[in-house]
Design an enzyme around this catalytic site. Sequence first.
Site, PDB file in Angstrom:
ATOM      1  N   LYS A  75       0.839  -1.199   0.000  1.00 16.52           N
ATOM      2  CA  LYS A  75       0.000   0.000   0.000  1.00 16.52           C
ATOM      3  C   LYS A  75       0.873   1.248   0.000  1.00 16.52           C
ATOM      4  CE  LYS A  75      -4.011   1.982   2.448  1.00 16.52           C
ATOM      5  NZ  LYS A  75      -4.965   1.792   3.569  1.00 16.52           N
ATOM      6  N   SER A 150      -9.831   1.905   2.649  1.00 17.40           N
ATOM      7  CA  SER A 150      -8.953   2.627   1.751  1.00 17.40           C
ATOM      8  C   SER A 150      -7.930   1.747   1.035  1.00 17.40           C
ATOM      9  CB  SER A 150      -8.207   3.711   2.549  1.00 17.40           C
ATOM     10  OG  SER A 150      -7.366   3.113   3.528  1.00 17.40           O
ATOM     11  N   SER A 174     -10.273  -0.500   6.896  1.00 16.69           N
ATOM     12  CA  SER A 174      -9.697  -0.335   5.562  1.00 16.69           C
ATOM     13  C   SER A 174      -8.973  -1.548   5.004  1.00 16.69           C
ATOM     14  CB  SER A 174      -8.744   0.874   5.548  1.00 16.69           C
ATOM     15  OG  SER A 174      -9.469   2.065   5.658  1.00 16.69           O
TER      16      SER A 174
END
Length: 486
Positions: A75, A150, A174
């Site tokens: 990420k 996210s 997330s």
Amino acid sequence: MPSIRQLHQQLVNKERSAIEIVQYYLERIHLLEPKLHSFLNITGEHALAQAGNVDGKIAAGEEISILAGIPIGVKDNLCTKGIVTTCGSKILEGFIPPYESTVTQKLNQMGAVTVGKTNLDEFAMGSSTENSAYQTTANPWDISTVPGGSSGGSAAAVAAAECVVSLGSDTGGSIRQPASFCGVVGMKPTYGLVSRYGLVAYASSLDQIGPFGRTVEDAAILLNAIAGYDPHDSTSLKVEIPDYTANLTSDLKRKKLKVGVIRETFGEGLDEEVSSAVNQAIAQLRDLGVEIQEISCPRFRYGVPSYYIIAPSEASANLARYDGVKYGIRAQDPDNLLSMYNRTRAIGFGPEVKRRIMIGTYALSAGYYDAYYLKAQKVRTLIKEDFEQAFTKVDVLLTPTAPTTAFKAGEKITDPLSMYLNDLMTIPVNLAGLPAISVPCGFDSKGLPIGMQLIGKVLREDQLFQVAYAYEQSNNWHLKTAMMSE
């Protein structure tokens, strides 16, 4: 698609080289990315160099770790030395960290291969990965829908087999919510189990890094690698880390586990097909030898309002450092220093980040601190007490992971409150600092995945993996492949 263990065996037996494996995944990335947009940065040359090092060790007869040569997505809010890290924000466009996050450093030392940095909602603020300043990630099961957020890029990349496993971060759901939307396994560990050093902060008392995998075992292997004490992180827990893969078994009858179904997570607001799939999963767990009880956590529903005071308040403090002085973009030709600050933040931050900064700044301002922030912290304590009370009766708690399956891109982007409710089931876990895992438990009539959330006691990730693994082995949901991974 092969698992970590299968790929490791192929490497050890010299059936495939690490370079061959990495090249295969890089080719998939280049094939799928024009429609999927999981990655903000594809690190092909870097990945092949890492794979070459693994092949060199194998050729020299050296023993390799189970993650050596395994393609991983990271990420883009995790600092990677020498590799651009943007947090999905224009304000960090072109930022190259001078240091490595602890988790990626651990993976590098094990020989894992980073194939790219995955897309995310800007500064991890969002539930759909539509708030990225660069691109919108699609769900591999239906590219007209969102992958969740996210960590949507990390979830979609695993679901589409662009990498074997990936890293995400979870502040209010997330990891688990996108895992549910994309039909993969996602684990949010106990707060402090995994070092946050090098994770760009959103809400420091809530953020936690965790793994995505196509299977429970793959997620457990990745958590084995990244968990552990780190002196660079003052919130890191100095505890012994067990092997999370050691006691995975399809037979739960000898465990005599009690699973509590949280009553408040069923009923109004929960999609009927999600409810049906999770109830079928509960019946399966009962067949596997688990004792099922209904449990009440009366303050569970106050998680969302308290979170959206606490998290923005912490974000408003954490994001104050982005002012155009030390790193990131800077507004050109400002009239004075204050003008530079204001203009830099105006052009650098997106609408959702600005919204949360304003909410947080307001909640912390003189005259409102007690009414909002302090009260939200008191509610947080009550939510934690509800969990503690529940765990005196059961070993694991169970809920749907998300109220619905993946929704259409653009459907909720102009309705922040509706978007925030996607984290209804997951937020209380972060407020209490507990571990939780989302595991696929079915599909709706449109062919979109449904996830079941299992919540554990502090530092009982091992127990969550055991229950999740036994459930996974009792069905074939994890064997189904997304349209774009076929």
